[in-house]
Scaffold this motif. Structure first.
Motif, mmCIF file in Angstrom:
data_model
loop_
_atom_site.group_PDB
_atom_site.id
_atom_site.type_symbol
_atom_site.label_atom_id
_atom_site.label_comp_id
_atom_site.label_asym_id
_atom_site.label_seq_id
_atom_site.Cartn_x
_atom_site.Cartn_y
_atom_site.Cartn_z
ATOM 1 N N MET A 1 -3.671 -20.226 6.381
ATOM 2 C CA MET A 1 -4.952 -19.842 5.802
ATOM 3 C C MET A 1 -4.920 -18.441 5.199
ATOM 4 S SD MET A 1 -7.513 -21.342 8.735
ATOM 5 C CE MET A 1 -8.987 -20.772 7.875
ATOM 6 N N PHE A 2 -3.912 -17.665 5.530
ATOM 7 C CA PHE A 2 -3.840 -16.292 5.059
ATOM 8 C C PHE A 2 -2.573 -16.062 4.235
ATOM 9 C CE2 PHE A 2 -6.059 -16.480 9.110
ATOM 10 C CZ PHE A 2 -7.277 -15.936 8.764
ATOM 11 N N ARG A 3 -2.103 -17.111 3.580
ATOM 12 C CA ARG A 3 -0.841 -17.009 2.846
ATOM 13 C C ARG A 3 -0.914 -15.971 1.743
ATOM 14 N NH1 ARG A 3 3.865 -19.208 1.818
ATOM 15 N NH2 ARG A 3 4.625 -19.490 -0.302
ATOM 16 N N TYR A 4 -2.054 -15.896 1.072
ATOM 17 C CA TYR A 4 -2.144 -15.006 -0.076
ATOM 18 C C TYR A 4 -2.556 -13.615 0.366
ATOM 19 C CZ TYR A 4 -1.876 -19.339 -2.647
ATOM 20 O OH TYR A 4 -1.470 -20.552 -3.135
ATOM 21 N N GLY A 5 -1.606 -12.695 0.311
ATOM 22 C CA GLY A 5 -1.918 -11.308 0.580
ATOM 23 C C GLY A 5 -2.565 -10.673 -0.635
ATOM 24 N N SER A 6 -2.902 -9.398 -0.524
ATOM 25 C CA SER A 6 -3.628 -8.736 -1.607
ATOM 26 C C SER A 6 -2.844 -8.764 -2.912
ATOM 27 C CB SER A 6 -3.937 -7.290 -1.205
ATOM 28 O OG SER A 6 -2.739 -6.581 -0.915
ATOM 29 N N ARG A 7 -1.523 -8.737 -2.829
ATOM 30 C CA ARG A 7 -0.728 -8.755 -4.050
ATOM 31 C C ARG A 7 -0.618 -10.163 -4.635
ATOM 32 N NH1 ARG A 7 3.150 -5.513 -6.575
ATOM 33 N NH2 ARG A 7 4.781 -6.668 -7.653
ATOM 34 N N ARG B 1 0.863 -1.174 0.000
ATOM 35 C CA ARG B 1 0.000 0.000 0.000
ATOM 36 C C ARG B 1 0.900 1.226 0.000
ATOM 37 N NH1 ARG B 1 -4.842 0.167 4.090
ATOM 38 N NH2 ARG B 1 -5.585 -1.347 2.546
ATOM 39 N N GLY B 2 0.881 1.942 -1.117
ATOM 40 C CA GLY B 2 1.811 3.058 -1.254
ATOM 41 C C GLY B 2 3.233 2.540 -1.164
ATOM 42 N N PRO B 3 4.088 3.221 -0.391
ATOM 43 C CA PRO B 3 5.473 2.765 -0.269
ATOM 44 C C PRO B 3 5.665 1.599 0.703
ATOM 45 C CG PRO B 3 5.161 4.762 1.015
ATOM 46 C CD PRO B 3 3.848 4.506 0.295
ATOM 47 N N THR B 4 4.628 1.257 1.440
ATOM 48 C CA THR B 4 4.747 0.213 2.462
ATOM 49 C C THR B 4 4.576 -1.165 1.839
ATOM 50 O OG1 THR B 4 3.870 1.701 4.152
ATOM 51 C CG2 THR B 4 3.833 -0.654 4.648
ATOM 52 N N ARG B 5 5.526 -2.044 2.138
ATOM 53 C CA ARG B 5 5.471 -3.408 1.633
ATOM 54 C C ARG B 5 5.528 -4.411 2.777
ATOM 55 N NH1 ARG B 5 10.080 -4.192 -2.774
ATOM 56 N NH2 ARG B 5 11.016 -2.336 -1.849
ATOM 57 N N ILE B 6 4.608 -5.364 2.763
ATOM 58 C CA ILE B 6 4.696 -6.527 3.644
ATOM 59 C C ILE B 6 5.239 -7.658 2.780
ATOM 60 C CG2 ILE B 6 3.484 -8.077 5.202
ATOM 61 C CD1 ILE B 6 3.440 -5.148 6.070
ATOM 62 N N VAL B 7 6.347 -8.243 3.187
ATOM 63 C CA VAL B 7 7.013 -9.223 2.336
ATOM 64 C C VAL B 7 7.368 -10.471 3.127
ATOM 65 C CG1 VAL B 7 8.024 -7.309 1.022
ATOM 66 C CG2 VAL B 7 9.403 -8.481 2.747
ATOM 67 N N GLN B 8 7.630 -11.531 2.390
ATOM 68 C CA GLN B 8 8.206 -12.732 2.978
ATOM 69 C C GLN B 8 9.689 -12.734 2.673
ATOM 70 O OE1 GLN B 8 6.439 -16.432 1.809
ATOM 71 N NE2 GLN B 8 8.015 -17.669 2.787
ATOM 72 N N THR B 9 10.492 -12.858 3.712
ATOM 73 C CA THR B 9 11.938 -12.853 3.526
ATOM 74 C C THR B 9 12.416 -14.227 3.079
ATOM 75 O OG1 THR B 9 12.504 -13.557 5.779
ATOM 76 C CG2 THR B 9 12.090 -11.202 5.430
ATOM 77 N N ARG B 10 13.671 -14.301 2.723
ATOM 78 C CA ARG B 10 14.238 -15.570 2.272
ATOM 79 C C ARG B 10 14.265 -16.621 3.384
ATOM 80 N NH1 ARG B 10 19.062 -14.686 1.722
ATOM 81 N NH2 ARG B 10 19.248 -12.454 2.025
ATOM 82 N N THR B 11 14.151 -16.185 4.660
ATOM 83 C CA THR B 11 14.102 -17.132 5.774
ATOM 84 C C THR B 11 12.672 -17.479 6.164
ATOM 85 O OG1 THR B 11 14.273 -15.288 7.350
ATOM 86 C CG2 THR B 11 16.317 -16.389 6.715
ATOM 87 N N GLY B 12 11.680 -16.975 5.417
ATOM 88 C CA GLY B 12 10.292 -17.343 5.658
ATOM 89 C C GLY B 12 9.506 -16.374 6.516
ATOM 90 N N LEU B 13 10.152 -15.368 7.091
ATOM 91 C CA LEU B 13 9.442 -14.410 7.934
ATOM 92 C C LEU B 13 8.579 -13.494 7.075
ATOM 93 C CD1 LEU B 13 12.425 -13.390 10.251
ATOM 94 C CD2 LEU B 13 10.550 -14.935 10.826
#
Length: 431
Positions: free
Chosen positions: A231-237, A77-89
């Protein structure tokens, strides 16, 4: 692990630590600043000072660092990103921090937080002879709660999860799903006496010695929920790209309710004239499916024979329909153009027809995405469109129901291959 709760808990900030620099012996610095560590203490160490000691400092801008540390983008959302890191976080900005470092540099999470926690625990035992637990903490937001809290991203000597399943509450009710994230709770307690503003990067939590084990344990990696349980793996992106064509299915049965939920998503698609032109035939009878596919195959072969194909070429072509035969579930989407305007001229009639076809395509796409959100794989196959009379006859459908392909549904036998990247600019024209 002992399930008895602590009767008393003390959380102490470790003060006097110098600024940590790359190459510093962090265990030695902590041992010098906290010589009174006891067996059973748990150290909560801000991951950022571990990163500094390990030289996890990048000379780049923050956005480029986030790109490099990201395995997938969950939401934006805008410049904010929620991501999964290479370690799974799954976290904001991949844990990249531009504070407390020189301009033009950013701080990354430790390469392997659990390994870092184990090394720090061993170093403290070597210097002080004590058996302590070590948690590396970092700040996380929560999807359904305002504000941030610290959680454990690395752990050694502390079981990250307390499994109470199979036990009973004071009323005798069996606990069926209670897994306590002990490491996160302790990390949050440690944050009460440390934090960026206080300048105290290490806390000692005392009174929970029953949680400290002889072995290092599985680490905080055990707190990362496996993808197939999320159950919530798929984020909006992720929602639309999650739809993948699957042509080989496992034998696991498909929950009919999950297919119906996907249909509920399908019928939210747009349609002309406030109509509802979608119908979805769920072929749940094995006998009906076998008869449908056998008669479709016969019609297909007859077409290919008329086109002059050899037996070998016919065999190769018709093998493409095997995905429908071997999938655990089959859906036949149909277009019912109720409410279409009966234009007398060919141009407007063609446009009207196209509007309904677009709406049908949107409904099918919604179905496929809905199935993906249910954790199901699918494959849309066009074959029913080539023999609509056969399909209507076998499925006993009204004359005005137009089969729009068929969708094979099931659990993927293996992870689909990565989709080749497509540059969206190649599909855009600007006027």
């Amino acid at each position: 692990m002992n399930e008895t709760p602590a009767e008393e808990l003390r959380v102490l900030g470790v003060r006097g630590l110098p600024q940590v620099r790359p190459g510093d012996d962090l265990a030695a610095l902590i041992a010098e600043s906290a010589p009174g560590l006891c067996d059973g203490d748990v150290l909560v160490v801000t991951s950022k000072i571990v990163s500094k000691a390990e030289g996890r400092i990048a000379e780049t801008d923050r956005e480029s660092a986030i790109d490099a540390e990201t395995d997938r983008v969950v939401a934006r959302r805008g410049p904010t990103r929620i991501v999964q890191t290479r370690t799974g976080l799954v976290m904001a900005a991949a844990g990249v921090d531009a504070s407390n470092v020189e301009p033009g540099r950013v701080l990354l999470l430790p390469e392997d937080p659990d390994a870092s926690a184990r090394a720090l625990r061993a170093g403290l035992h070597e210097r002080l002879g004590v058996r302590v637990g070590v948690l590396l903490s970092d700040t996380f937001g929560r999807p359904w709660r305002v504000g941030q809290t610290d959680v454990a991203v690395g752990a050694a000597g502390v079981g990250p999860i307390q499994d109470l399943r199979g036990g009973a509450d004071p009323y005798g009710n069996v606990l069926e799903s209670t897994l306590v994230a002990v490491a996160d709770e302790v990390a949050g307690a440690g944050e009460l006496v440390k934090g960026k503003a206080a300048g105290v990067p290490v806390a000692v939590v005392r009174g929970i010695g029953h949680l400290v084990a002889e072995e290092d344990g599985p680490g905080a990696a055990a707190l990362v929920r496996p993808a197939d349980e999320d159950m919530f793996r798929y984020g909006s992106r992720d929602v639309v790209p999650a739809r993948r064509t699957v042509r080989e299915f496992a034998e696991d049965p498909v929950d009919p309710a999950a297919v119906r939920r996907a249909v509920a998503a399908a019928v939210t698609a747009p349609a002309p004239h406030h109509t509802t032109p979608w119908r979805f035939v769920l072929v749940e009878s094995e006998d009906v499916r076998t008869r449908l596919l056998d008669e479709m195959l016969s019609a297909w072969v007859a077409d290919l024979v008329r086109d002059g194909f050899s037996e070998e070429r016919i065999r190769r072509r018709t093998r493409r329909g095997d995905v429908l035969r071997h999938a655990p579930s089959l859906v036949v989407p149909c277009l019912v153009a109720d409410g279409a305007h009966p234009y007398p001229d060919e141009r407007r009639a063609a446009a009207e027809r196209a509007m309904f076809l677009v709406a049908m395509g949107a409904g099918v796409q919604n179905l496929l995405v809905g199935l993906a959100m249910e954790g199901l794989g699918s494959a849309w196959v066009s074959s029913t469109m080539f023999c609509p009379d056969v399909v209507r006859s076998v499925l006993d459908l009204p004359r005005d129901w137009e089969p729009m392909g068929a969708v094979a549904v099931g659990h993927a036998a293996r992870r689909p291959q990565d989709r080749p990247p497509r540059d969206p600019e190649a599909f855009i024209e600007v006027r």
